[in-house]
Design a protein around this motif. Structure first.
Motif, PDB file in Angstrom:
ATOM      1  N   GLY A  66       1.497   3.069  -9.145  1.00  0.00           N
ATOM      2  CA  GLY A  66       1.125   3.544 -10.477  1.00  0.00           C
ATOM      3  C   GLY A  66       2.358   3.905 -11.293  1.00  0.00           C
ATOM      4  N   LEU A  67       3.310   4.552 -10.655  1.00  0.00           N
ATOM      5  CA  LEU A  67       4.565   4.871 -11.341  1.00  0.00           C
ATOM      6  C   LEU A  67       5.344   3.608 -11.695  1.00  0.00           C
ATOM      7  CD1 LEU A  67       5.751   7.960  -9.273  1.00  0.00           C
ATOM      8  CD2 LEU A  67       4.834   7.955 -11.603  1.00  0.00           C
ATOM      9  N   LEU A  68       5.249   2.596 -10.858  1.00  0.00           N
ATOM     10  CA  LEU A  68       5.966   1.344 -11.119  1.00  0.00           C
ATOM     11  C   LEU A  68       5.337   0.528 -12.253  1.00  0.00           C
ATOM     12  CD1 LEU A  68       6.875   0.156  -7.510  1.00  0.00           C
ATOM     13  CD2 LEU A  68       8.425   1.002  -9.281  1.00  0.00           C
ATOM     14  N   THR A  69       4.139   0.897 -12.684  1.00  0.00           N
ATOM     15  CA  THR A  69       3.530   0.169 -13.804  1.00  0.00           C
ATOM     16  C   THR A  69       4.322   0.372 -15.088  1.00  0.00           C
ATOM     17  OG1 THR A  69       2.008   1.981 -14.290  1.00  0.00           O
ATOM     18  CG2 THR A  69       1.184   0.203 -12.888  1.00  0.00           C
ATOM     19  N   PHE A  70       5.102   1.451 -15.155  1.00  0.00           N
ATOM     20  CA  PHE A  70       5.922   1.684 -16.337  1.00  0.00           C
ATOM     21  C   PHE A  70       7.040   0.661 -16.468  1.00  0.00           C
ATOM     22  CE2 PHE A  70       4.173   5.990 -15.592  1.00  0.00           C
ATOM     23  CZ  PHE A  70       3.466   6.097 -16.782  1.00  0.00           C
ATOM     24  N   VAL A  71       7.398   0.013 -15.378  1.00  0.00           N
ATOM     25  CA  VAL A  71       8.395  -1.059 -15.432  1.00  0.00           C
ATOM     26  C   VAL A  71       7.736  -2.421 -15.199  1.00  0.00           C
ATOM     27  CG1 VAL A  71      10.382   0.352 -14.816  1.00  0.00           C
ATOM     28  CG2 VAL A  71       9.034  -0.708 -13.014  1.00  0.00           C
ATOM     29  N   LEU A  72       6.417  -2.457 -15.334  1.00  0.00           N
ATOM     30  CA  LEU A  72       5.590  -3.671 -15.305  1.00  0.00           C
ATOM     31  C   LEU A  72       5.539  -4.397 -13.965  1.00  0.00           C
ATOM     32  CD1 LEU A  72       6.415  -5.143 -18.807  1.00  0.00           C
ATOM     33  CD2 LEU A  72       4.470  -3.733 -18.144  1.00  0.00           C
ATOM     34  N   ILE A  73       6.138  -3.858 -12.928  1.00  0.00           N
ATOM     35  CA  ILE A  73       6.031  -4.490 -11.619  1.00  0.00           C
ATOM     36  C   ILE A  73       4.851  -3.913 -10.828  1.00  0.00           C
ATOM     37  CG2 ILE A  73       7.554  -2.930 -10.359  1.00  0.00           C
ATOM     38  CD1 ILE A  73       8.664  -5.355  -8.921  1.00  0.00           C
ATOM     39  N   GLY A  74       4.318  -2.769 -11.266  1.00  0.00           N
ATOM     40  CA  GLY A  74       3.271  -2.090 -10.527  1.00  0.00           C
ATOM     41  C   GLY A  74       1.907  -2.744 -10.621  1.00  0.00           C
ATOM     42  N   PHE A  75       1.636  -3.486 -11.697  1.00  0.00           N
ATOM     43  CA  PHE A  75       0.306  -4.091 -11.856  1.00  0.00           C
ATOM     44  C   PHE A  75      -0.056  -5.052 -10.723  1.00  0.00           C
ATOM     45  CE2 PHE A  75       1.147  -2.940 -16.365  1.00  0.00           C
ATOM     46  CZ  PHE A  75       0.109  -2.031 -16.494  1.00  0.00           C
ATOM     47  N   PRO A  76       0.810  -6.009 -10.379  1.00  0.00           N
ATOM     48  CA  PRO A  76       0.452  -6.884  -9.260  1.00  0.00           C
ATOM     49  C   PRO A  76       0.374  -6.131  -7.929  1.00  0.00           C
ATOM     50  CG  PRO A  76       2.532  -7.601 -10.263  1.00  0.00           C
ATOM     51  CD  PRO A  76       2.030  -6.438 -11.040  1.00  0.00           C
ATOM     52  N   LEU A  77       1.217  -5.128  -7.774  1.00  0.00           N
ATOM     53  CA  LEU A  77       1.181  -4.347  -6.537  1.00  0.00           C
ATOM     54  C   LEU A  77      -0.118  -3.552  -6.426  1.00  0.00           C
ATOM     55  CD1 LEU A  77       4.867  -3.058  -6.451  1.00  0.00           C
ATOM     56  CD2 LEU A  77       3.862  -4.894  -5.092  1.00  0.00           C
ATOM     57  N   LEU A  78      -0.589  -3.002  -7.549  1.00  0.00           N
ATOM     58  CA  LEU A  78      -1.873  -2.294  -7.539  1.00  0.00           C
ATOM     59  C   LEU A  78      -3.026  -3.244  -7.235  1.00  0.00           C
ATOM     60  CD1 LEU A  78      -1.502   0.215 -10.502  1.00  0.00           C
ATOM     61  CD2 LEU A  78      -1.817   0.773  -8.088  1.00  0.00           C
TER      62      LEU A  78
ATOM     63  N   ILE B 182      -2.832  -5.998  -5.374  1.00  0.00           N
ATOM     64  CA  ILE B 182      -2.735  -6.277  -3.933  1.00  0.00           C
ATOM     65  C   ILE B 182      -3.260  -5.092  -3.131  1.00  0.00           C
ATOM     66  CG2 ILE B 182      -1.098  -6.627  -2.037  1.00  0.00           C
ATOM     67  CD1 ILE B 182       0.608  -8.248  -4.067  1.00  0.00           C
ATOM     68  N   LEU B 183      -2.923  -3.878  -3.560  1.00  0.00           N
ATOM     69  CA  LEU B 183      -3.397  -2.675  -2.876  1.00  0.00           C
ATOM     70  C   LEU B 183      -4.915  -2.574  -2.946  1.00  0.00           C
ATOM     71  CD1 LEU B 183      -2.499  -0.089  -1.403  1.00  0.00           C
ATOM     72  CD2 LEU B 183      -2.507   1.038  -3.638  1.00  0.00           C
ATOM     73  N   GLY B 184      -5.485  -2.901  -4.099  1.00  0.00           N
ATOM     74  CA  GLY B 184      -6.939  -2.872  -4.245  1.00  0.00           C
ATOM     75  C   GLY B 184      -7.636  -3.850  -3.310  1.00  0.00           C
ATOM     76  N   VAL B 185      -7.093  -5.044  -3.206  1.00  0.00           N
ATOM     77  CA  VAL B 185      -7.668  -6.047  -2.293  1.00  0.00           C
ATOM     78  C   VAL B 185      -7.520  -5.587  -0.849  1.00  0.00           C
ATOM     79  CG1 VAL B 185      -7.397  -8.419  -1.446  1.00  0.00           C
ATOM     80  CG2 VAL B 185      -7.349  -7.966  -3.902  1.00  0.00           C
ATOM     81  N   ALA B 186      -6.349  -5.068  -0.510  1.00  0.00           N
ATOM     82  CA  ALA B 186      -6.101  -4.603   0.865  1.00  0.00           C
ATOM     83  C   ALA B 186      -7.011  -3.436   1.224  1.00  0.00           C
ATOM     84  CB  ALA B 186      -4.640  -4.207   1.033  1.00  0.00           C
ATOM     85  N   SER B 187      -7.341  -2.588   0.244  1.00  0.00           N
ATOM     86  CA  SER B 187      -8.193  -1.433   0.536  1.00  0.00           C
ATOM     87  C   SER B 187      -9.623  -1.844   0.859  1.00  0.00           C
ATOM     88  CB  SER B 187      -8.176  -0.447  -0.629  1.00  0.00           C
ATOM     89  OG  SER B 187      -8.887  -0.950  -1.729  1.00  0.00           O
ATOM     90  N   TRP B 188      -9.986  -3.058   0.540  1.00  0.00           N
ATOM     91  CA  TRP B 188     -11.307  -3.580   0.909  1.00  0.00           C
ATOM     92  C   TRP B 188     -11.244  -4.436   2.169  1.00  0.00           C
ATOM     93  CZ3 TRP B 188     -16.148  -2.747  -0.886  1.00  0.00           C
ATOM     94  CH2 TRP B 188     -16.260  -1.959  -2.023  1.00  0.00           C
ATOM     95  N   ILE B 189     -10.261  -5.301   2.250  1.00  0.00           N
ATOM     96  CA  ILE B 189     -10.216  -6.269   3.353  1.00  0.00           C
ATOM     97  C   ILE B 189      -9.838  -5.629   4.680  1.00  0.00           C
ATOM     98  CG2 ILE B 189      -8.992  -8.317   4.178  1.00  0.00           C
ATOM     99  CD1 ILE B 189      -9.460  -9.517   1.564  1.00  0.00           C
ATOM    100  N   LEU B 190      -8.828  -4.765   4.679  1.00  0.00           N
ATOM    101  CA  LEU B 190      -8.372  -4.172   5.941  1.00  0.00           C
ATOM    102  C   LEU B 190      -9.443  -3.316   6.626  1.00  0.00           C
ATOM    103  CD1 LEU B 190      -4.657  -3.373   5.076  1.00  0.00           C
ATOM    104  CD2 LEU B 190      -5.541  -5.183   6.542  1.00  0.00           C
ATOM    105  N   PRO B 191     -10.210  -2.477   5.905  1.00  0.00           N
ATOM    106  CA  PRO B 191     -11.278  -1.747   6.603  1.00  0.00           C
ATOM    107  C   PRO B 191     -12.390  -2.665   7.131  1.00  0.00           C
ATOM    108  CG  PRO B 191     -10.742  -0.639   4.571  1.00  0.00           C
ATOM    109  CD  PRO B 191     -10.012  -1.941   4.559  1.00  0.00           C
ATOM    110  N   ILE B 192     -12.668  -3.749   6.416  1.00  0.00           N
ATOM    111  CA  ILE B 192     -13.683  -4.693   6.908  1.00  0.00           C
ATOM    112  C   ILE B 192     -13.208  -5.325   8.211  1.00  0.00           C
ATOM    113  CG2 ILE B 192     -14.809  -6.908   6.443  1.00  0.00           C
ATOM    114  CD1 ILE B 192     -14.940  -6.012   3.471  1.00  0.00           C
ATOM    115  N   ILE B 193     -11.939  -5.703   8.269  1.00  0.00           N
ATOM    116  CA  ILE B 193     -11.376  -6.253   9.510  1.00  0.00           C
ATOM    117  C   ILE B 193     -11.458  -5.206  10.627  1.00  0.00           C
ATOM    118  CG2 ILE B 193      -9.242  -7.029  10.621  1.00  0.00           C
ATOM    119  CD1 ILE B 193      -8.494  -8.314   7.905  1.00  0.00           C
ATOM    120  N   ALA B 194     -11.132  -3.963  10.304  1.00  0.00           N
ATOM    121  CA  ALA B 194     -11.193  -2.889  11.304  1.00  0.00           C
ATOM    122  C   ALA B 194     -12.612  -2.712  11.829  1.00  0.00           C
ATOM    123  CB  ALA B 194     -10.686  -1.581  10.704  1.00  0.00           C
ATOM    124  N   ILE B 195     -13.594  -2.729  10.947  1.00  0.00           N
ATOM    125  CA  ILE B 195     -14.989  -2.563  11.356  1.00  0.00           C
ATOM    126  C   ILE B 195     -15.419  -3.703  12.272  1.00  0.00           C
ATOM    127  CG2 ILE B 195     -17.369  -2.609  10.507  1.00  0.00           C
ATOM    128  CD1 ILE B 195     -16.307  -1.002   8.056  1.00  0.00           C
TER     129      ILE B 195
END
Length: 111
Positions: free
Chosen positions: A64-76, A78-91
């Motif tokens: 979120g802090l990195l969005t001020f330098v415009l690199i944070g949007f793609p990272l956010l 990726i984080l959003g996708v990972a927050s869904w996929i990784l728990p599904i894999i764990a389950i």
């Protein structure tokens, strides 16, 4: 020795708690399971779920802090996708092997 169905249920609840959004229940459920269960596998899965939650919050703040330098949007994103996929894999992994303590990749293990 330990009930396999109960182990599966509590482990799945620990990893699936992330889907309760950013509510207190999302973090509170793995904490409650960690303190109330005596099964070492369930405790391990609850601990790993807590680490996943803490890491998600840490990465979200950082990205979120990195969005001020415009690199944070793609990272956010990726984080959003990972927050869904990784728990599904764990389950899926925990359901297929109830003796498994699923370890998420790329985490700082704080708990």
């Amino acid at each position: 020795m330990y009930d396999s169905d109960k182990r599966k249920l509590l482990s799945v609840l620990s990893h699936g708690a992330i889907f309760f959004s950013a509510t207190v229940l999302s973090v509170g459920l793995p904490i409650a399971i960690l303190f109330l269960s005596e099964d070492p596998v369930v405790k391990g899965n609850a601990r790993e779920s807590l680490n996943f939650h803490l890491n998600l919050y840490l990465y979200a703040i950082l990205f979120g802090l990195l969005t001020f330098v415009l690199i944070g949007f793609p990272l956010l994103l990726i984080l959003g996708v990972a927050s869904w996929i990784l728990p599904i894999i764990a389950i899926v992994k925990v359901l297929s092997n109830p003796t498994l303590i699923y370890r998420y990749p790329f985490l700082f293990r704080l708990v």
